[in-house]
Design a protein around this motif. Structure first.
Motif, PDB file in Angstrom:
ATOM      1  N   ARG A 155       0.829  -1.207   0.000  1.00  0.00           N
ATOM      2  CA  ARG A 155       0.000   0.000   0.000  1.00  0.00           C
ATOM      3  C   ARG A 155       0.865   1.260   0.000  1.00  0.00           C
ATOM      4  N   ARG A 156       1.936   1.238   0.787  1.00  0.00           N
ATOM      5  CA  ARG A 156       2.808   2.413   0.826  1.00  0.00           C
ATOM      6  C   ARG A 156       3.500   2.633  -0.509  1.00  0.00           C
ATOM      7  N   ALA A 157       3.906   1.541  -1.166  1.00  0.00           N
ATOM      8  CA  ALA A 157       4.549   1.678  -2.473  1.00  0.00           C
ATOM      9  C   ALA A 157       3.562   2.243  -3.495  1.00  0.00           C
ATOM     10  N   GLU A 158       2.319   1.758  -3.464  1.00  0.00           N
ATOM     11  CA  GLU A 158       1.299   2.274  -4.391  1.00  0.00           C
ATOM     12  C   GLU A 158       1.008   3.743  -4.093  1.00  0.00           C
ATOM     13  N   TYR A 159       0.919   4.070  -2.817  1.00  0.00           N
ATOM     14  CA  TYR A 159       0.676   5.473  -2.463  1.00  0.00           C
ATOM     15  C   TYR A 159       1.825   6.365  -2.914  1.00  0.00           C
ATOM     16  N   GLY A 364      -6.617   4.035   2.006  1.00  0.00           N
ATOM     17  CA  GLY A 364      -6.238   2.646   2.300  1.00  0.00           C
ATOM     18  C   GLY A 364      -5.199   2.574   3.399  1.00  0.00           C
ATOM     19  N   LEU A 365      -4.193   3.489   3.350  1.00  0.00           N
ATOM     20  CA  LEU A 365      -3.195   3.529   4.414  1.00  0.00           C
ATOM     21  C   LEU A 365      -3.821   3.882   5.752  1.00  0.00           C
ATOM     22  N   THR A 366      -4.690   4.875   5.749  1.00  0.00           N
ATOM     23  CA  THR A 366      -5.319   5.320   6.994  1.00  0.00           C
ATOM     24  C   THR A 366      -6.175   4.219   7.599  1.00  0.00           C
ATOM     25  N   ASP A 367      -6.958   3.529   6.767  1.00  0.00           N
ATOM     26  CA  ASP A 367      -7.815   2.446   7.281  1.00  0.00           C
ATOM     27  C   ASP A 367      -6.963   1.357   7.939  1.00  0.00           C
ATOM     28  N   ALA A 368      -5.878   0.967   7.265  1.00  0.00           N
ATOM     29  CA  ALA A 368      -5.021  -0.079   7.825  1.00  0.00           C
ATOM     30  C   ALA A 368      -4.399   0.379   9.140  1.00  0.00           C
ATOM     31  N   ARG A 369      -3.971   1.626   9.203  1.00  0.00           N
ATOM     32  CA  ARG A 369      -3.359   2.144  10.426  1.00  0.00           C
ATOM     33  C   ARG A 369      -4.380   2.247  11.557  1.00  0.00           C
ATOM     34  N   SER A 370      -5.584   2.694  11.226  1.00  0.00           N
ATOM     35  CA  SER A 370      -6.625   2.824  12.251  1.00  0.00           C
ATOM     36  C   SER A 370      -6.966   1.465  12.847  1.00  0.00           C
ATOM     37  N   ASN A 371      -6.976   0.436  11.991  1.00  0.00           N
ATOM     38  CA  ASN A 371      -7.282  -0.905  12.483  1.00  0.00           C
ATOM     39  C   ASN A 371      -6.140  -1.494  13.301  1.00  0.00           C
ATOM     40  N   ALA A 372      -4.896  -1.158  12.922  1.00  0.00           N
ATOM     41  CA  ALA A 372      -3.742  -1.772  13.582  1.00  0.00           C
ATOM     42  C   ALA A 372      -3.349  -1.060  14.872  1.00  0.00           C
ATOM     43  N   GLU A 397      -1.624   7.030  19.169  1.00  0.00           N
ATOM     44  CA  GLU A 397      -2.565   8.090  18.787  1.00  0.00           C
ATOM     45  C   GLU A 397      -2.367   8.438  17.321  1.00  0.00           C
ATOM     46  N   LEU A 398      -3.405   8.212  16.540  1.00  0.00           N
ATOM     47  CA  LEU A 398      -3.361   8.480  15.102  1.00  0.00           C
ATOM     48  C   LEU A 398      -4.022   9.814  14.819  1.00  0.00           C
ATOM     49  N   GLY A 399      -3.307  10.713  14.201  1.00  0.00           N
ATOM     50  CA  GLY A 399      -3.839  12.028  13.852  1.00  0.00           C
ATOM     51  C   GLY A 399      -3.734  12.299  12.364  1.00  0.00           C
ATOM     52  N   ARG A 400      -4.073  13.506  11.994  1.00  0.00           N
ATOM     53  CA  ARG A 400      -4.031  13.892  10.586  1.00  0.00           C
ATOM     54  C   ARG A 400      -2.991  14.991  10.400  1.00  0.00           C
ATOM     55  N   ARG A 401      -2.144  14.808   9.418  1.00  0.00           N
ATOM     56  CA  ARG A 401      -1.125  15.812   9.127  1.00  0.00           C
ATOM     57  C   ARG A 401      -1.764  17.097   8.621  1.00  0.00           C
ATOM     58  N   SER A 402      -1.079  18.205   8.858  1.00  0.00           N
ATOM     59  CA  SER A 402      -1.583  19.480   8.343  1.00  0.00           C
ATOM     60  C   SER A 402      -1.524  19.530   6.823  1.00  0.00           C
ATOM     61  N   ALA A 403      -0.601  18.788   6.256  1.00  0.00           N
ATOM     62  CA  ALA A 403      -0.491  18.707   4.795  1.00  0.00           C
ATOM     63  C   ALA A 403      -0.095  17.288   4.417  1.00  0.00           C
ATOM     64  N   ARG A 404      -0.660  16.810   3.351  1.00  0.00           N
ATOM     65  CA  ARG A 404      -0.365  15.446   2.887  1.00  0.00           C
ATOM     66  C   ARG A 404       1.116  15.317   2.571  1.00  0.00           C
ATOM     67  N   GLY A 405       1.707  14.194   2.983  1.00  0.00           N
ATOM     68  CA  GLY A 405       3.128  13.976   2.765  1.00  0.00           C
ATOM     69  C   GLY A 405       3.392  12.696   2.005  1.00  0.00           C
ATOM     70  N   PRO A 406       4.647  12.333   1.853  1.00  0.00           N
ATOM     71  CA  PRO A 406       5.005  11.146   1.066  1.00  0.00           C
ATOM     72  C   PRO A 406       4.622   9.826   1.723  1.00  0.00           C
ATOM     73  N   THR A 407       4.172   9.858   2.994  1.00  0.00           N
ATOM     74  CA  THR A 407       3.722   8.619   3.639  1.00  0.00           C
ATOM     75  C   THR A 407       2.224   8.645   3.926  1.00  0.00           C
TER      76      THR A 407
END
Length: 556
Positions: A155-159, A364-372, A397-407
């Motif tokens: 998923r990270r490679a696709e992102y 997809g990344l966020t969903d996987a992280r939220s579940n894990a 604690e999972l949060g949201r970045r102020s700006a989308r990044g490479p991960t």
């Protein structure tokens, strides 16, 4: 993987060479013998700042060199920085007694910054006095992703692919928008310059023709007078005299004796030809005289035309050919600008599609992280209890970045409360060195079981601080399990941990030497029992301690 580490004249160590094994390596020694000097040596090797007074007294400089396994990805990354025949990645650092440092990469000069960049991929320190990678948000995110299982790497490679593509398309759209913003101004200028050139319609031979005509017009009266005088000399308008009359008389005198002498006949023929040419030339001069004239203001017209062409030449290259070439470039640029709006619409549509794809990949990344995240926190809390941190709270604690990044869109904060009843706080603010090492051991173990984790060398300092007995054995087992998939170097004082090592190094200080000197040696199998006995705090002859040491090795 670190293959060899060489240290010279660093604090207590005059000279040491360690050949590390795969899996778990341990470094032991008495308190104050200088165990953390080697951790500092690795820190120096990977771009860390040189502390004052680290060069051994009496030495001119300290030297640290590490030979790492050269992976294909690292070879591709470094490219021409590596000699073609390189089989290892060799990093080195010199520190002079005055504090000046020099860095090397496979024998070639490098910067400390370059070593730091490589260091993030080669190893991580966990301890009280070293870099704390676990405290970095990016490292915590990597650990969470590792706990998501092997699919998260895909998923990270696709992102990352979608992120790169969207970034490139955004840059293209912004460039086209910038072009569109200046498009009207540039088009106006192009149209003006093209209309100026096209209105003038210059020809490459025209300038020379006009210059010749200008010279003729400037001497018009003189030309007419010269033609008239020449015509009068050949054949006066009055009809008497002139060169033609004389030539005609000469011809008649010679014709009268025609046929007498062939030589004279030939000369008579030539005179006849000259007389005819003179008559014809006189007529031409008369006609030229009458033709040499110009309409009113013609000279001014020629001067104005030359000025127009000269101005174009000065603006666009110095010649009419350059002016015509510039006009052709203007037409091509005009067509390009005319197509910019169409290109912008196409690029914007492509960007919209790429952004949708990026949004899906990020989700997809966020969903996987939220579940894990909850499962990771629960598993780490359980392991912390096994590592003498009973009752410790651990949260992801999972949060949201102020700006989308490479991960992706997410930020991660590990929070811990080492003692019951204390609110959890960020790991970077709460954990001590020993606690940090044990948290790292717990989270990396969970990540490994999930099928993730990176392959860099992990260096643990004080992972066993404040523990003993059964807990120490559990810590050792966790270290050995973690070392199944990566290389570990653990600085420890616990025999329970040391007995599990693939390779054991011991540092000892010789106080009889001034200044004090420490030496590092690899512990052989036949020496292990004696070393473990001393780590148990017993005398070499203590049979009970010897039995305990052998039991530790037997169950290892």
């Amino acid at each position: 993987m670190l293959l060899e580490l060489r240290v010279e004249n660093l604090l207590l160590i005059e000279r040491a060479e360690l050949r590390l094994a795969t899996g778990l390596n341990v470094l032991t020694g008495e308190t104050g013998a200088g165990k953390t000097v080697l951790a500092h040596a690795l820190d120096l090797l990977l771009g860390g700042r040189a502390r004052s007074g680290i060069v051994r007294p009496g030495a001119n400089e300290a030297y640290v060199e590490g030979a790492f396994e050269l992976t294909e990805s690292m070879r591709q990354r470094l490219g021409q920085r590596l000699p073609d025949d390189s089989e290892e990645l060799v990093l080195a650092r010199r520190v002079s007694a005055e504090g000046r440092t020099r860095a090397y990469l496979n024998g070639r000069s490098a910067t400390a910054g370059e070593l730091r960049d490589l260091g993030t991929e080669l190893l991580s320190f966990y301890g009280q006095h070293e870099h704390r990678k676990l405290m970095l948000g990016s490292a915590q995110l990597d650990i969470l992703d590792a706990s998501c299982g092997p699919d998260q790497a895909r998923r990270r490679a696709e992102y990352k692919h979608a992120y790169t593509r969207a970034g490139e398309l955004l840059a293209s759209v912004e460039a086209l928008r910038e072009l569109a913003g200046a498009r009207e101004r540039e088009l106006d200028l192009l149209e003006f310059e093209l209309s100026e050139i096209e209105a003038a319609a210059p020809g490459e031979a025209e300038v020379d023709d006009l210059r010749r005509e200008r010279e003729r017009l400037r001497y018009l009266e003189e030309l007419r007078a010269a033609a008239f005088a020449a015509a009068e000399g050949l054949a006066p308008e009055a009809g008497d005299g002139g060169a033609t009359a004389l030539l005609s008389a000469a011809e008649r005198s010679l014709v009268a004796l025609g046929g007498v002498d062939p030589a004279l006949d030939a000369l008579a023929e030539r005179v006849r030809a000259v007389a005819l040419e003179a008559q014809d030339l006189g007529g031409e001069l008369r006609r030229y005289e009458k033709a040499v004239e110009a309409g009113p203001g013609r000279l001014e017209q020629v001067e104005e035309r030359l000025e127009v062409l000269g101005r174009l030449e000065r603006k666009h290259g110095g010649s009419v050919a350059a002016v015509l070439a510039y006009a052709q470039r203007c037409r091509a640029r005009r067509e390009e600008l005319a197509g910019a709006e169409v290109a912008l619409e196409a690029a914007a549509a492509e960007l919209a599609g790429a952004t949708d794809e990026l949004d899906r990949a990020a989700a997809g990344l966020t969903d996987a992280r939220s579940n894990a995240a909850p499962a990771l926190a629960t598993a780490v809390r359980k392991r912390l209890g096994e590592l003498a941190m009973e009752g410790a709270e651990f949260e992801v604690e999972l949060g949201r970045r102020s700006a989308r990044g490479p991960t992706g869109d997410d930020s991660v904060e590990f929070r811990i409360a080492p003692n019951p009843g204390v609110p959890a706080g960020p790991l970077r603010e709460i954990a001590s060195g020993g606690e940090l090492s044990r948290v790292m051991l717990a989270v990396m173990g969970v990540a490994e079981e999930a099928g993730g984790g990176a392959g860099e060398l992990l260096v643990f300092d004080e992972v066993d601080a404040g523990i003993g007995g059964h807990t120490a054995r559990v810590v050792g087992e966790r270290l050995r399990a973690l070392a199944e998939h990566r290389q570990l170097l653990c600085i420890t004082h616990l025999p329970q941990v040391a007995s599990l090592a693939e390779r054991h190094f011991r540092i000892a200080k010789d106080p009889a030497v001034l200044p004090a000197r420490a030496s590092v040696s690899q512990v052989g199998r036949e020496e292990l029992v004696g070393v473990l006995v001393r780590m148990l705090g017993a005398e070499d002859e203590d049979r009970g301690a010897q039995r305990h040491a052998r039991e530790l090795l037997k169950v290892a």
